[in-house]
Design a protein around this motif. Structure first.
Motif, PDB file in Angstrom:
ATOM      1  N   UNK A  77       0.832  -1.210   0.000  1.00 30.99           N
ATOM      2  CA  UNK A  77       0.000   0.000   0.000  1.00 30.99           C
ATOM      3  C   UNK A  77       0.866   1.260   0.000  1.00 30.99           C
ATOM      4  N   UNK A  78       0.562   2.179  -0.914  1.00 33.73           N
ATOM      5  CA  UNK A  78       1.226   3.483  -0.952  1.00 33.73           C
ATOM      6  C   UNK A  78       0.186   4.563  -0.715  1.00 33.73           C
ATOM      7  N   UNK A  79       0.570   5.577   0.058  1.00 32.41           N
ATOM      8  CA  UNK A  79      -0.374   6.658   0.350  1.00 32.41           C
ATOM      9  C   UNK A  79       0.377   7.902   0.810  1.00 32.41           C
ATOM     10  N   UNK A  80      -0.350   8.993   0.904  1.00 32.35           N
ATOM     11  CA  UNK A  80       0.206  10.246   1.378  1.00 32.35           C
ATOM     12  C   UNK A  80       0.046  10.374   2.878  1.00 32.35           C
ATOM     13  N   UNK A  81       0.985  11.067   3.491  1.00 32.35           N
ATOM     14  CA  UNK A  81       0.941  11.317   4.925  1.00 32.35           C
ATOM     15  C   UNK A  81       1.316  12.777   5.149  1.00 32.35           C
ATOM     16  N   UNK A  82       0.358  13.554   5.665  1.00 33.77           N
ATOM     17  CA  UNK A  82       0.628  14.956   5.961  1.00 33.77           C
ATOM     18  C   UNK A  82       1.220  15.063   7.359  1.00 33.77           C
ATOM     19  N   UNK A  83       2.302  15.816   7.481  1.00 33.68           N
ATOM     20  CA  UNK A  83       2.939  16.057   8.769  1.00 33.68           C
ATOM     21  C   UNK A  83       2.956  17.559   8.999  1.00 33.68           C
ATOM     22  N   UNK A  84       2.370  17.994  10.110  1.00 30.84           N
ATOM     23  CA  UNK A  84       2.361  19.412  10.490  1.00 30.84           C
ATOM     24  C   UNK A  84       3.182  19.577  11.756  1.00 30.84           C
ATOM     25  N   UNK A  85       4.137  20.486  11.725  1.00 24.44           N
ATOM     26  CA  UNK A  85       4.960  20.781  12.891  1.00 24.44           C
ATOM     27  C   UNK A  85       4.581  22.182  13.369  1.00 24.44           C
ATOM     28  N   UNK A  86       3.888  22.230  14.496  1.00 32.36           N
ATOM     29  CA  UNK A  86       3.421  23.507  15.036  1.00 32.36           C
ATOM     30  C   UNK A  86       4.513  24.102  15.918  1.00 32.36           C
ATOM     31  N   UNK A  87       4.814  25.386  15.670  1.00 30.98           N
ATOM     32  CA  UNK A  87       5.914  26.066  16.351  1.00 30.98           C
ATOM     33  C   UNK A  87       5.432  27.270  17.138  1.00 30.98           C
ATOM     34  N   UNK A  88       6.047  27.483  18.281  1.00 28.84           N
ATOM     35  CA  UNK A  88       5.833  28.693  19.077  1.00 28.84           C
ATOM     36  C   UNK A  88       6.876  29.711  18.630  1.00 28.84           C
ATOM     37  N   UNK A  89       6.422  30.859  18.188  1.00 29.06           N
ATOM     38  CA  UNK A  89       7.331  31.909  17.729  1.00 29.06           C
ATOM     39  C   UNK A  89       7.617  32.877  18.875  1.00 29.06           C
ATOM     40  N   UNK A  90       8.686  33.592  18.884  1.00 31.68           N
ATOM     41  CA  UNK A  90       9.697  33.711  17.846  1.00 31.68           C
ATOM     42  C   UNK A  90      10.837  32.703  17.980  1.00 31.68           C
ATOM     43  N   UNK A  91      10.896  31.925  19.061  1.00 29.65           N
ATOM     44  CA  UNK A  91      12.028  31.016  19.265  1.00 29.65           C
ATOM     45  C   UNK A  91      11.872  29.674  18.553  1.00 29.65           C
ATOM     46  N   UNK A  92      10.760  29.447  17.881  1.00 25.37           N
ATOM     47  CA  UNK A  92      10.489  28.247  17.085  1.00 25.37           C
ATOM     48  C   UNK A  92      10.564  26.955  17.900  1.00 25.37           C
ATOM     49  N   UNK A  93      10.008  26.985  19.092  1.00 25.23           N
ATOM     50  CA  UNK A  93       9.919  25.772  19.905  1.00 25.23           C
ATOM     51  C   UNK A  93       8.763  24.919  19.380  1.00 25.23           C
ATOM     52  N   UNK A  94       8.987  23.622  19.256  1.00 23.28           N
ATOM     53  CA  UNK A  94       7.960  22.719  18.744  1.00 23.28           C
ATOM     54  C   UNK A  94       6.870  22.549  19.801  1.00 23.28           C
ATOM     55  N   UNK A  95       5.642  22.854  19.408  1.00 29.31           N
ATOM     56  CA  UNK A  95       4.488  22.680  20.303  1.00 29.31           C
ATOM     57  C   UNK A  95       3.892  21.299  20.141  1.00 29.31           C
ATOM     58  N   UNK A  96       3.708  20.888  18.888  1.00 26.52           N
ATOM     59  CA  UNK A  96       3.154  19.557  18.616  1.00 26.52           C
ATOM     60  C   UNK A  96       3.426  19.177  17.173  1.00 26.52           C
ATOM     61  N   UNK A  97       3.380  17.869  16.929  1.00 26.79           N
ATOM     62  CA  UNK A  97       3.535  17.318  15.575  1.00 26.79           C
ATOM     63  C   UNK A  97       2.333  16.437  15.330  1.00 26.79           C
ATOM     64  N   UNK A  98       1.632  16.685  14.219  1.00 31.61           N
ATOM     65  CA  UNK A  98       0.445  15.878  13.902  1.00 31.61           C
ATOM     66  C   UNK A  98       0.637  15.172  12.574  1.00 31.61           C
TER      67      UNK A  98
END
Length: 104
Positions: A77-98
């Protein structure tokens, strides 16, 4: 002869600067690496075939999301997977990855 030497040196400097500029990583490179690593952690059975940087979206003055679309294979099986990396600005700290599957 001096003019030729000066011209040669100038061309060499310009060429070197252009090659160096072409080798710099794009601004999203570190987020792409993080997306690959977290995908491999969450889905160790998947083969990552390719990925596309979709772009950065600002959700608020202090929140941005780096968006990627991966093309993956799980057995046959082949498929697409969307990855969103949510960042807190201005220091670009990762809040969550979905992660979100897509049929295309």
């Amino acid at each position: 002869m001096k003019r030729f030497a000066m011209l040669f040196v100038c061309l060499l400097i310009l060429t070197t600067a252009q090659v160096y500029a072409a080798r710099q990583d794009p601004s999203y490179a570190k987020w792409g690496k993080l997306a690959v690593l977290t995908t491999k952690e969450k889905y160790p059975q998947l083969d990552i075939i390719d990925y596309l940087y979709v772009g950065r979206e600002k959700l608020a003055a202090d929140i941005a999301v780096e968006k990627f679309k991966f093309w993956v294979r799980d057995g046959e099986r082949e498929y697409g997977l969307f990855i969103d990396i949510e960042l807190q600005l201005p220091d670009e700290q990762v809040r969550r990855i979905t992660f979100r599957e897509s049929s295309i």
